[in-house]
Design a protein around this motif. Structure first.
Motif, mmCIF file in Angstrom:
data_model
loop_
_atom_site.group_PDB
_atom_site.id
_atom_site.type_symbol
_atom_site.label_atom_id
_atom_site.label_comp_id
_atom_site.label_asym_id
_atom_site.label_seq_id
_atom_site.Cartn_x
_atom_site.Cartn_y
_atom_site.Cartn_z
ATOM 1 N N GLY A 39 1.054 -1.165 -0.202
ATOM 2 C CA GLY A 39 0.152 -0.030 0.044
ATOM 3 C C GLY A 39 0.791 1.131 0.014
ATOM 4 O O GLY A 39 2.061 1.038 -0.213
ATOM 5 N N HIS A 40 0.267 2.194 0.337
ATOM 6 C CA HIS A 40 1.033 3.607 -0.027
ATOM 7 C C HIS A 40 2.340 3.619 1.286
ATOM 8 O O HIS A 40 3.108 4.318 1.333
ATOM 9 N N GLY A 41 1.955 2.719 2.161
ATOM 10 C CA GLY A 41 3.000 2.979 3.383
ATOM 11 C C GLY A 41 4.287 1.934 3.105
ATOM 12 O O GLY A 41 5.277 2.030 4.086
ATOM 13 N N ASN A 42 4.327 1.312 1.999
ATOM 14 C CA ASN A 42 5.536 0.286 1.782
ATOM 15 C C ASN A 42 5.852 -0.036 0.484
ATOM 16 O O ASN A 42 6.981 -0.549 0.253
ATOM 17 N N VAL A 43 4.962 0.378 -0.733
ATOM 18 C CA VAL A 43 5.223 -0.148 -1.893
ATOM 19 C C VAL A 43 6.261 0.692 -2.433
ATOM 20 O O VAL A 43 6.967 -0.063 -3.184
ATOM 21 N N ALA A 44 6.533 1.748 -2.318
ATOM 22 C CA ALA A 44 7.228 2.494 -2.990
ATOM 23 C C ALA A 44 8.989 2.502 -2.666
ATOM 24 O O ALA A 44 9.798 2.428 -3.444
ATOM 25 N N CYS A 45 9.132 2.077 -1.292
ATOM 26 C CA CYS A 45 10.463 1.955 -0.855
ATOM 27 C C CYS A 45 10.571 0.343 -0.476
ATOM 28 O O CYS A 45 11.559 -0.230 -1.376
ATOM 29 N N LEU A 46 10.065 -0.256 0.447
ATOM 30 C CA LEU A 46 10.265 -1.645 0.831
ATOM 31 C C LEU A 46 9.869 -2.539 -0.368
ATOM 32 O O LEU A 46 10.643 -3.458 -0.595
ATOM 33 N N GLY A 47 8.865 -1.944 -1.020
ATOM 34 C CA GLY A 47 8.234 -2.682 -2.215
ATOM 35 C C GLY A 47 9.422 -3.047 -3.321
ATOM 36 O O GLY A 47 9.593 -3.945 -3.717
ATOM 37 N N GLN A 48 9.916 -1.943 -3.515
ATOM 38 C CA GLN A 48 10.971 -1.854 -4.654
ATOM 39 C C GLN A 48 12.244 -2.349 -4.234
ATOM 40 O O GLN A 48 12.628 -3.176 -4.924
ATOM 41 N N ALA A 49 12.402 -2.414 -3.039
ATOM 42 C CA ALA A 49 13.633 -3.174 -2.687
ATOM 43 C C ALA A 49 13.535 -4.644 -2.493
ATOM 44 O O ALA A 49 14.671 -5.375 -3.186
ATOM 45 N N MET A 50 12.315 -5.166 -2.114
ATOM 46 C CA MET A 50 11.843 -6.420 -2.534
ATOM 47 C C MET A 50 12.145 -7.012 -3.808
ATOM 48 O O MET A 50 12.616 -8.111 -4.017
ATOM 49 N N GLU A 51 11.480 -6.149 -4.669
ATOM 50 C CA GLU A 51 11.325 -6.773 -6.203
ATOM 51 C C GLU A 51 12.848 -6.658 -6.541
ATOM 52 O O GLU A 51 13.500 -7.839 -7.065
ATOM 53 N N GLU A 52 13.972 -5.686 -6.357
ATOM 54 C CA GLU A 52 15.399 -5.996 -6.779
ATOM 55 C C GLU A 52 15.962 -6.991 -6.020
ATOM 56 O O GLU A 52 16.918 -7.525 -6.749
ATOM 57 N N PHE A 53 15.698 -7.425 -4.978
ATOM 58 C CA PHE A 53 16.430 -8.565 -4.245
ATOM 59 C C PHE A 53 15.643 -9.967 -4.499
ATOM 60 O O PHE A 53 15.954 -10.915 -3.507
ATOM 61 N N LYS A 54 14.602 -10.109 -5.375
ATOM 62 C CA LYS A 54 13.792 -11.282 -5.268
ATOM 63 C C LYS A 54 14.393 -12.471 -5.697
ATOM 64 O O LYS A 54 14.081 -13.685 -5.120
#
Length: 614
Positions: A39-54
């Motif tokens: 959601g808006h509280g984690n998608v832009a930062c934590l979410g992007q980092a998760m995708e890059e380290f998937k």
């Protein structure tokens, strides 16, 4: 010192990926995966980092924040606390949805790392969407709700704070005495802020869970208590499984001739053919273990918090000479109810205690009685759960049918409601570590979600879920998760028309049927759910059966299925196996009916034989 400039989110996941653990001689990731609902509280930062380290830390899409965390908890339990799942949510309801799951982990002494989003550390945009404002405490947010259900809590308001916070969180989650959920509340703006992190922070770190060795003086005292006993029993809890002390427990019982009972969370520490395993003890337990507990003069509790469902609300121990000894990694648990404490890992503790006991054995006639009690109760259970032509079968009939057809390696999962009690008495493990019920928090909705985590941990074993219609309606979205992630479950939905075990309690306390039973739920138009159609809509194979014979055949089809298979069967709402232990629950002191007065008298009869604790 060399540094690397990273955002807080990237540094967090890079550090977690560097954490490893030794399991059976193999070096594996401490964090095998992360569930996320963005959601808006984690998608832009934590979410992007998760995708890059998937590629290094696999991510899984959740469908409800509570469910995804429960799945992580189920995984950690199946892995005996050696690996830890991550669950991240947005700020607001996404975060608070995980509070219940944190309570499940805390109650069961299980690790999970929760990363909820939080409001802005800067406070400039306040109040932000989904922020709950505390007028007298600007630093308080909804995430403070996690404090009461976390073993470790921190709010990250500067990017460098993870340097000290993450190592502490990991040590808590890996500590056998302190194990539980860790919550790292991530301020939204800080997630994206950069910092020059020391490169040594990201060096690989290999963890091994410590084993707590007992004080020799405590070993001597507990041994003295045991030697003085004539009718001892062992109460084996979940700590035996977490310590992987199954062999030590079996060897100890055989060497010293002591019958073994288990808590609900300890079932699976011994298989049904072990000559010293009697049965589960307490409110959900068998008459055999509860009969022994009434006369025992010493109970050696190993790795259990001694909840009311284990102790019969402390009425199970009626021998005037009764004494309690406790082996536990936790000082808090080991000192309960005037026990002789032995603060120790279960495996090491049993080894050291056996050395001091030497060749001592409990009297043979006590063990002979235990076997007789076991045989008599098993005869009753086999009769109650055996094949039947009854028009509407009971829970016991349904569980018994699947049990007869199940393979030795099949894992059974239950959680809340009446199915737990029936499963505990019927499903005697044919193989160790095949019983994974959640009973620390008795959380409705754990059944399917927890089973998904267990299947992820043990992909080569079939995982069988028993779930009532009430729990199914509360949380069922992980049927869909099991399909899309190819984690096959076999789910048996026992539809008895409502929350009927609580309906049973309602009647037992002198009340009248109201709300629990769907037929007494103030519904203007009563409608029963087509569980088969619902499960099929989420991609599972499913069918509805009408008889126990049909259930057995359906289960065989489910075993052959290549994906999750749901079997729905109508079950009786008023037939239950006998209970043989008292359980204290609220009762009206001033009742308005004969049923109320009878219930209060039964309540007081139990209160009068309670062992008074300190």
């Amino acid at each position: 010192m060399k540094t690397q400039k990273l955002t807080c989110s990237h540094a967090l996941f890079k550090y977690l990926i560097a954490q490893k653990i030794i399991i059976n001689g193999n070096k594996l990731p401490l964090f095998p995966g992360a569930f996320g609902i963005y959601g808006h509280g984690n998608v832009a930062c934590l979410g992007q980092a998760m995708e890059e380290f998937k590629d290094q830390l696999p991510g899984y899409r959740g469908h409800h924040e509570q469910n995804m965390a429960l799945t992580g908890i189920g995984y950690s339990r199946a892995m005996r606390r050696k690996q830890i799942f991550i669950a991240t949510s947005s700020v607001g309801p996404g975060a608070t949805n995980m509070v219940t799951a944190a309570a499940v982990a805390l109650s069961n002494r299980l690790p999970i790392l929760l990363l909820p989003g939080d409001t802005f550390a800067s406070r400039f945009p306040d109040p932000v969407l989904q922020q709950v404002e505390n007028f007298n405490s600007p630093t308080t947010t909804q995430n403070d709700a996690f404090k009461s259900v976390s073993k470790y809590f921190d709010r990250i308001t500067r990017p460098e704070q993870i340097l000290s916070s993450l190592p502490q969180a990991i040590q808590v989650m890996l500590d056998p005495a302190e194990c539980g959920p860790a919550t790292i509340s991530m301020s939204q703006d800080v997630q994206g802020e950069a910092y020059d992190y020391p490169e040594v922070f990201f060096e690989e770190k290999v963890h091994e869970i410590r084993r707590i060795h007992p004080d020799p003086r405590q070993v001597e005292r507990v041994a003295k208590e045991i030697i003085q006993s004539k009718q001892p029993i062992i109460i084996s809890g979940g700590g035996v499984l977490y310590s992987e002390a199954e062999n030590e427990l079996s060897d100890f019982a055989k060497k010293h001739n002591i019958p073994v009972t288990s808590t609900v969370m300890g079932i699976g520490c011994m298989d049904k053919d072990d000559p010293y395993y009697i049965s589960a003890i307490g409110c959900l337990g068998d008459g055999s273990s509860n009969s022994l507990s009434k006369d025992t003069d010493l109970a050696l509790a190993i790795g259990t918090k001694l909840s009311d469902f284990t102790t019969g609300s402390w009425t199970n121990f009626q021998n005037d000479n009764f004494r309690l000894a406790s082996i536990n990694t936790s000082r808090f648990d080991s000192n309960k109810h005037r026990a002789s404490p032995m603060i120790s890992d279960a495996k090491i503790g049993l080894q050291e205690l056996s050395k001091v006991l030497g060749d001592w054995k409990a009297p043979e006639q006590w063990y002979v009685r235990a076997l007789k009690e076991k045989k008599e109760w098993e005869t009753y259970i086999e009769k109650q759960s055996g094949p039947t032509n009854q028009e509407i079968p009971s829970y016991a009939h349904a569980v018994g049918a699947v049990y007869r057809k199940a393979d030795k390696s099949d894992i059974v999962v239950t959680a809340a409601g009446g199915l737990v009690g029936e499963t505990v008495q019927i499903w005697k493990p044919k193989q160790r570590n095949t019983f994974e019920t959640e009973w620390g928090f008795s959380c409705m909705g754990y059944e399917i979600s927890g089973a998904l985590g267990i299947k992820m941990a043990k992909p080569n074993q079939d995982v069988i879920v028993f779930v009532g219609d009430g729990s199914y309606l509360l949380h069922n979205s992980d049927i869909y998760s099991s399909v899309i992630y190819n984690k096959k479950l076999i789910i048996v939905v026992c539809d008895n028309g409502g929350h009927m075990v609580i309906n049973r309690l309602q009647l037992a306390k002198g009340g009248k049927e109201y709300l629990c039973n769907l037929r007494a739920a103030n519904a203007s138009q009563l409608q029963f759910v087509d569980f088969e159609a619902h499960a099929k809509s989420m991609g599972a194979n499913a069918e509805t059966v009408k008889s126990i014979t049909d259930l057995e055949a359906a289960f065989e089809r489910a075993k052959k299925s290549d994906k999750t298979y749901v079997i729905s069967i109508e079950t009786h709402g008023y037939e239950w196996l006998d209970g043989t232990a008292y359980w204290e629950s609220p009762t009206l002191e001033i009742g308005n009916s004969d049923a109320n007065k009878k219930a209060f008298q039964e309540h007081m009869d139990g209160k009068n034989i309670q062992r008074k604790g300190v």
